[in-house]
Design a protein around this motif. Structure first.
Motif, PDB file in Angstrom:
ATOM      1  N   LYS A   1      -5.133  -7.996  -4.255  1.00  0.00           N
ATOM      2  CA  LYS A   1      -6.332  -7.715  -3.027  1.00  0.00           C
ATOM      3  C   LYS A   1      -7.162  -8.556  -2.642  1.00  0.00           C
ATOM      4  O   LYS A   1      -7.359  -8.950  -1.371  1.00  0.00           O
ATOM      5  CB  LYS A   1      -6.924  -6.358  -3.248  1.00  0.00           C
TER       6      LYS A   1
ATOM      7  N   ASN B   1      -3.584   1.386   5.328  1.00  0.00           N
ATOM      8  CA  ASN B   1      -3.872   2.628   5.559  1.00  0.00           C
ATOM      9  C   ASN B   1      -2.457   3.454   6.313  1.00  0.00           C
ATOM     10  O   ASN B   1      -2.112   4.570   5.562  1.00  0.00           O
ATOM     11  CB  ASN B   1      -5.028   3.143   6.622  1.00  0.00           C
TER      12      ASN B   1
ATOM     13  N   SER C   1     -16.134  -2.098   5.868  1.00  0.00           N
ATOM     14  CA  SER C   1     -14.961  -2.857   5.563  1.00  0.00           C
ATOM     15  C   SER C   1     -14.854  -4.090   6.182  1.00  0.00           C
ATOM     16  O   SER C   1     -14.493  -5.043   5.734  1.00  0.00           O
ATOM     17  CB  SER C   1     -13.619  -2.188   5.702  1.00  0.00           C
TER      18      SER C   1
ATOM     19  N   GLN D   1      -8.955  -8.722   9.581  1.00  0.00           N
ATOM     20  CA  GLN D   1      -9.309  -7.545   8.524  1.00  0.00           C
ATOM     21  C   GLN D   1      -9.062  -6.303   9.210  1.00  0.00           C
ATOM     22  O   GLN D   1      -8.653  -5.450   8.557  1.00  0.00           O
ATOM     23  CB  GLN D   1     -10.998  -8.031   8.254  1.00  0.00           C
TER      24      GLN D   1
ATOM     25  N   ARG E   1       0.877  -1.127   0.123  1.00  0.00           N
ATOM     26  CA  ARG E   1       0.078   0.144   0.053  1.00  0.00           C
ATOM     27  C   ARG E   1       0.898   1.186  -0.010  1.00  0.00           C
ATOM     28  O   ARG E   1       0.286   2.196  -0.482  1.00  0.00           O
ATOM     29  CB  ARG E   1      -0.933   0.052   1.060  1.00  0.00           C
TER      30      ARG E   1
ATOM     31  N   GLN F   1     -10.184   1.069  13.714  1.00  0.00           N
ATOM     32  CA  GLN F   1     -10.586  -0.279  12.818  1.00  0.00           C
ATOM     33  C   GLN F   1     -10.759  -1.627  13.668  1.00  0.00           C
ATOM     34  O   GLN F   1     -11.792  -2.415  13.639  1.00  0.00           O
ATOM     35  CB  GLN F   1      -9.830  -0.560  11.622  1.00  0.00           C
TER      36      GLN F   1
ATOM     37  N   VAL G   1      -9.261   5.250  10.796  1.00  0.00           N
ATOM     38  CA  VAL G   1      -9.164   3.751  10.193  1.00  0.00           C
ATOM     39  C   VAL G   1      -8.086   3.092  11.015  1.00  0.00           C
ATOM     40  O   VAL G   1      -8.300   2.179  11.577  1.00  0.00           O
ATOM     41  CB  VAL G   1      -9.011   3.620   8.929  1.00  0.00           C
TER      42      VAL G   1
ATOM     43  N   SER H   1      -5.305  -5.517   8.982  1.00  0.00           N
ATOM     44  CA  SER H   1      -4.657  -5.378   7.893  1.00  0.00           C
ATOM     45  C   SER H   1      -5.188  -4.077   7.186  1.00  0.00           C
ATOM     46  O   SER H   1      -4.318  -3.511   6.550  1.00  0.00           O
ATOM     47  CB  SER H   1      -5.287  -6.727   6.719  1.00  0.00           C
ATOM     48  N   ARG H   2      -6.300  -3.721   7.548  1.00  0.00           N
ATOM     49  CA  ARG H   2      -6.671  -2.308   7.044  1.00  0.00           C
ATOM     50  C   ARG H   2      -6.159  -1.332   7.743  1.00  0.00           C
ATOM     51  O   ARG H   2      -5.778  -0.089   7.040  1.00  0.00           O
ATOM     52  CB  ARG H   2      -8.330  -1.993   7.296  1.00  0.00           C
TER      53      ARG H   2
END
Length: 402
Positions: free
Chosen positions: A103, A130, A316, A122, A9, A255, A251, A125-126
């Motif tokens: 992805k 980010n 998400s 998840q 990313r 998250q 985030v 990972s987000r």
């Protein structure tokens, strides 16, 4: 794997911040050519998710993901060598296809590695994604400040090298238990109505179709908020970067907390409805911002950015959780590949929908969008509850819900 995701990313952040300027000042493409190139690449990316899902049903995820990273390493290197529009069109389209495939494979890996804790994985990972994206965008800002041809080339090269590093990190990660989609005996509580495959499973395709507008928060944040501020409000233009900062910070911070509140089928379907409420509220703030003074408009837009980010947090987690729960365990890879198309389609259709329809209609357009998405959220929640009950994964709860 989380380190590989962050590095991937970071490269994406470099590309997002520099690609348009590179194509303009280094390859000398016109604005129309850049629009065609990126639009075509977005359409090509739609095929990446189902292709990855199909391959992951037959082969281990780890070498497939390494292949996607190396494919993008090659195509980004070719971007540096190509000057003709036709060649760049093909190369960038293949890059986007590999990006969407990667992805999907990352999420398939998470689904197998994390098991029932996939919502928490998840979330992690987000947060990593980010943080990596923010780092990449920050590094790009340094190169863009130089504004030279060599600086633009260095940013594209940095993106290409990020895929090499990500591939090396994935290589050091163990395969999560064999081939995705080939699991042990099917649990009786997760049975399904007949072996159809994702493309002949009307109930699952309905979920994927309804999930397309449930991803519109991405376009609202990246396209709607900045353009609405600049063209229809008196808020200062310096607020535009604040939208991305708010999104990234929230985030990273929230998250994992949000994911804990959306684990399991019952909480996941509740999050769908909450997404609709949050996006409607953000659209209402956007509609109201045109009749305000400078600082009132700024406050409304910043509040809208917060609400859109909260909606993104809900989506998400719930979107992927439901995509997993609604899929038959023995064909999960193929099903999740089809589910991944919803994000790709939204990325292609969302921006023109907002600019050509919603924003052209003015404040009523935002209200209509909010009402429509809230209605889709109610519809999707009912469809998901019905399918989960049919599969035996969602039982009625006596008293107040758990």
């Amino acid at each position: 794997m989380l380190r590989a995701l962050a590095v991937d990313r970071a490269g994406t952040g470099l590309w997002a911040a520099s690609s348009v300027l590179y194509l303009t000042f280094v390859t000398h493409l016109s604005a129309q050519q850049i629009g065609v190139l990126l639009g075509t690449a977005g359409v090509a990316g739609i095929a990446g998710s189902p292709l990855a899902g199909r391959l992951a049903g037959r082969f281990p995820v780890r070498p497939l993901l390494i292949g996607c990273h190396l494919l993008r390493l090659v195509t980004l290197t070719l971007v540096l060598l190509c000057t003709r529009f036709e060649a760049l069109l093909v190369v960038v389209a293949v890059t986007y296809l590999g990006d969407r495939a990667a992805k999907t494979l990352e999420m398939l890996f998470a689904t197998r590695a994390a098991g029932e804790r996939r919502a928490a994985y998840q979330a992690l990972s987000r947060s990593a994604a980010n943080a990596g994206y923010g780092l990449g965008a920050g590094l790009a800002a340094i190169g863009l400040a130089a504004g030279t041809t060599d600086a633009y080339r260095a940013l594209i090269l940095g993106n290409a090298l990020s895929f090499l590093v990500a591939a090396a990190l994935v290589w050091r990660t163990g395969e999560p238990g064999g081939v995705v989609g080939v699991v042990g005996p099917k649990r009786p509580e997760a049975s399904r109505p007949g072996a159809k495959g994702p493309w002949r499973d009307a109930g699952y395709l309905r979920f994927v179709l309804l999930d397309i507008p449930m991803n519109l928060d991405d376009s609202v944040l990246g396209v709607g908020l900045p353009l609405w501020l600049v063209n229809r409000t008196s808020a200062p233009h310096a607020l535009v970067p604040a939208f991305l900062v708010i999104n990234t910070v929230l985030v990273v911070l929230l998250q994992l907390t949000v994911s804990r509140r959306a684990e399991g089928p019952r909480r996941a379907v509740r999050a769908v409805l909450l997404y609709g409420v949050l996006l409607f509220a953000s659209c209402a703030l956007l509609a109201a911002s045109t009749g305000c003074g400078t600082w009132a408009a700024a406050g409304a837009l910043l509040a809208a950015a917060v609400l859109v980010t909260m909606a993104e947090l809900m989506r998400s987690v719930s979107s992927w959780e439901l995509a997993v729960l609604l899929a038959p365990p023995d064909e999960r890879a193929a099903y999740l590949g089809v589910a991944g198309m919803s994000q790709s389609i939204q990325k292609s259709a969302g921006p023109p929908l907002l600019t050509g329809v919603v924003m052209a209609a003015g404040p009523p357009g935002w209200l209509a969008l909010g009402v429509a998405v809230a209605g889709v959220a109610v519809w999707q929640r009912r469809c998901c509850e019905q399918r989960l009950r049919t599969m035996g994964a969602l039982e009625p709860v006596a008293g107040h819900g758990g």
